[in-house]
Design a protein around this motif. Structure first.
Motif, PDB file in Angstrom:
ATOM      1  N   THR A  67       0.833  -1.205   0.000  1.00  0.00           N
ATOM      2  CA  THR A  67       0.000   0.000   0.000  1.00  0.00           C
ATOM      3  C   THR A  67       0.867   1.256   0.000  1.00  0.00           C
ATOM      4  N   CYS A  68       0.234   2.352  -0.367  1.00  0.00           N
ATOM      5  CA  CYS A  68       0.903   3.667  -0.396  1.00  0.00           C
ATOM      6  C   CYS A  68       1.267   4.102   1.018  1.00  0.00           C
ATOM      7  N   GLY A  69       2.467   4.703   1.148  1.00  0.00           N
ATOM      8  CA  GLY A  69       2.924   5.095   2.470  1.00  0.00           C
ATOM      9  C   GLY A  69       2.171   6.265   3.067  1.00  0.00           C
ATOM     10  N   SER A  70       1.559   7.103   2.223  1.00  0.00           N
ATOM     11  CA  SER A  70       0.894   8.286   2.788  1.00  0.00           C
ATOM     12  C   SER A  70      -0.625   8.142   2.803  1.00  0.00           C
ATOM     13  N   CYS A  71      -1.241   7.640   1.715  1.00  0.00           N
ATOM     14  CA  CYS A  71      -2.701   7.595   1.694  1.00  0.00           C
ATOM     15  C   CYS A  71      -3.250   6.186   1.916  1.00  0.00           C
ATOM     16  N   GLY A  72      -2.431   5.141   1.721  1.00  0.00           N
ATOM     17  CA  GLY A  72      -2.870   3.799   2.068  1.00  0.00           C
ATOM     18  C   GLY A  72      -3.602   3.043   0.980  1.00  0.00           C
ATOM     19  N   THR A  73      -3.697   3.585  -0.233  1.00  0.00           N
ATOM     20  CA  THR A  73      -4.331   2.823  -1.315  1.00  0.00           C
ATOM     21  C   THR A  73      -3.396   1.704  -1.774  1.00  0.00           C
ATOM     22  N   ILE A  74      -3.991   0.687  -2.419  1.00  0.00           N
ATOM     23  CA  ILE A  74      -3.192  -0.435  -2.903  1.00  0.00           C
ATOM     24  C   ILE A  74      -2.343   0.022  -4.083  1.00  0.00           C
ATOM     25  N   LEU A 108       5.190   5.180  -2.717  1.00  0.00           N
ATOM     26  CA  LEU A 108       4.023   6.067  -2.766  1.00  0.00           C
ATOM     27  C   LEU A 108       3.238   5.782  -4.039  1.00  0.00           C
ATOM     28  N   CYS A 109       1.933   6.074  -4.013  1.00  0.00           N
ATOM     29  CA  CYS A 109       1.129   5.941  -5.227  1.00  0.00           C
ATOM     30  C   CYS A 109       1.425   7.138  -6.139  1.00  0.00           C
ATOM     31  N   SER A 110       0.961   7.068  -7.399  1.00  0.00           N
ATOM     32  CA  SER A 110       1.320   8.100  -8.376  1.00  0.00           C
ATOM     33  C   SER A 110       0.762   9.463  -7.974  1.00  0.00           C
ATOM     34  N   LYS A 111      -0.457   9.469  -7.402  1.00  0.00           N
ATOM     35  CA  LYS A 111      -1.057  10.752  -6.999  1.00  0.00           C
ATOM     36  C   LYS A 111      -0.216  11.414  -5.909  1.00  0.00           C
ATOM     37  N   CYS A 112       0.197  10.617  -4.911  1.00  0.00           N
ATOM     38  CA  CYS A 112       0.949  11.186  -3.793  1.00  0.00           C
ATOM     39  C   CYS A 112       2.333  11.663  -4.238  1.00  0.00           C
ATOM     40  N   THR A 113       2.960  10.961  -5.233  1.00  0.00           N
ATOM     41  CA  THR A 113       4.270  11.423  -5.715  1.00  0.00           C
ATOM     42  C   THR A 113       4.121  12.776  -6.399  1.00  0.00           C
TER      43      THR A 113
HETATM   44 ZN   LIG Z   1      -0.957   7.625  -1.968  1.00  0.00          ZN
END
Ligand SMILES: [Zn+2]
Lengths: 88, 145
Positions: free
Chosen positions: A36-43, A73-78
């Motif tokens: 999962t993403c380190g900041s928002c937690g999505t897969i 991190l997920c792409s949005k969070c990056t």
């Molecule tokens: Zn994220």
């Protein structure tokens, strides 16, 4: 009845097609939880869900997306993070 | 917003976090970029504009863009070095071959040395064999007893 060690559900059950045409029950260890993403937690996408012995034999580019913070991190969070870093 | 010469940061993909300049506006959605990133077509959604504008002509060459960015103290990796490395590969192989040729006579010497060693070992084995025979004889005697 299956053998006592196979009666609990700690191992997952896989139907394997044998060369003779029969389908046979095999017991395998369960896969680890999805990364999962380190900041928002999505897969996370592009990160395989495999046991470590299979991950070891995979090339690095198969195991995470090839961008900064790929696999963490997920792409949005990056995008959010890089924008914040440029504005500083 | 995204006119020619606009300094941007790439947000998406493997060039994310690298700085680039808009060279050409292709479309409502797409521009041509160059700089720290690869020279390529890019979606506006993948770019974050900065407040600087660099004076560049339309479709400026890679060298011009790199020079302009150096004045802004943004350094780019030179792409020509990679090509030189590729051209050097065959020369390296030749060097290896030369080394092998030089090493060949040495190998012959080593073979001779090995043969002499073999002879030595054979003599040693011959010397050892009777002992083993004696041992076997002793064992037989024991079995007889
Ligand atoms: Zn994220």
């Amino acid at each position: 009845m299956p053998a006592p060690r196979y009666r609990s559900r700690s191992l997952r059950r896989v139907f394997v097609r044998v060369p003779s045409g029969k389908s046979v029950l095999h017991y395998r260890k369960r896969k680890p939880s999805k990364p999962t993403c380190g900041s928002c937690g999505t897969i996370l996408k592009g990160v395989p869900r495999e046991r470590p012995f299979k991950m070891q034999n995979m090339p690095k580019t198969f195991k995470r997306p090839e961008r900064p913070y790929g696999g963490v991190l997920c792409s949005k969070c990056t995008r959010v993070k890089i924008k914040a870093m440029t504005r500083q | 917003m995204f006119e020619i010469g606009r300094l941007c940061v790439k947000i998406a993909g493997r060039d994310a976090g690298k700085k680039c300049v808009v060279i050409d506006v292709l479309d409502n959605n797409f521009v041509l970029i160059d700089g720290q990133t690869r020279r390529r077509k890019c979606n506006l959604r993948h770019l974050e504009p900065l407040d600087k504008i660099i004076i560049l002509t339309k479709n400026a060459s890679n060298d011009e863009v790199i020079r302009a960015l150096k004045e802004e103290s943004i350094e780019c990796e030179e792409k020509k070095e990679a090509k030189h490395k590729q051209s050097q590969r065959p020369t390296k192989k030749k060097a290896v071959n030369k080394k092998l040729e030089e090493a060949k006579p040495k190998k012959v010497k080593t073979k001779e040395a090995k043969e002499t060693k073999k002879e030595n070992t054979e003599t040693v084995e011959k010397a050892e064999k009777p002992e083993t025979k004696k041992k076997s004889v002793k064992k037989e005697q024991k079995s007889v007893e």
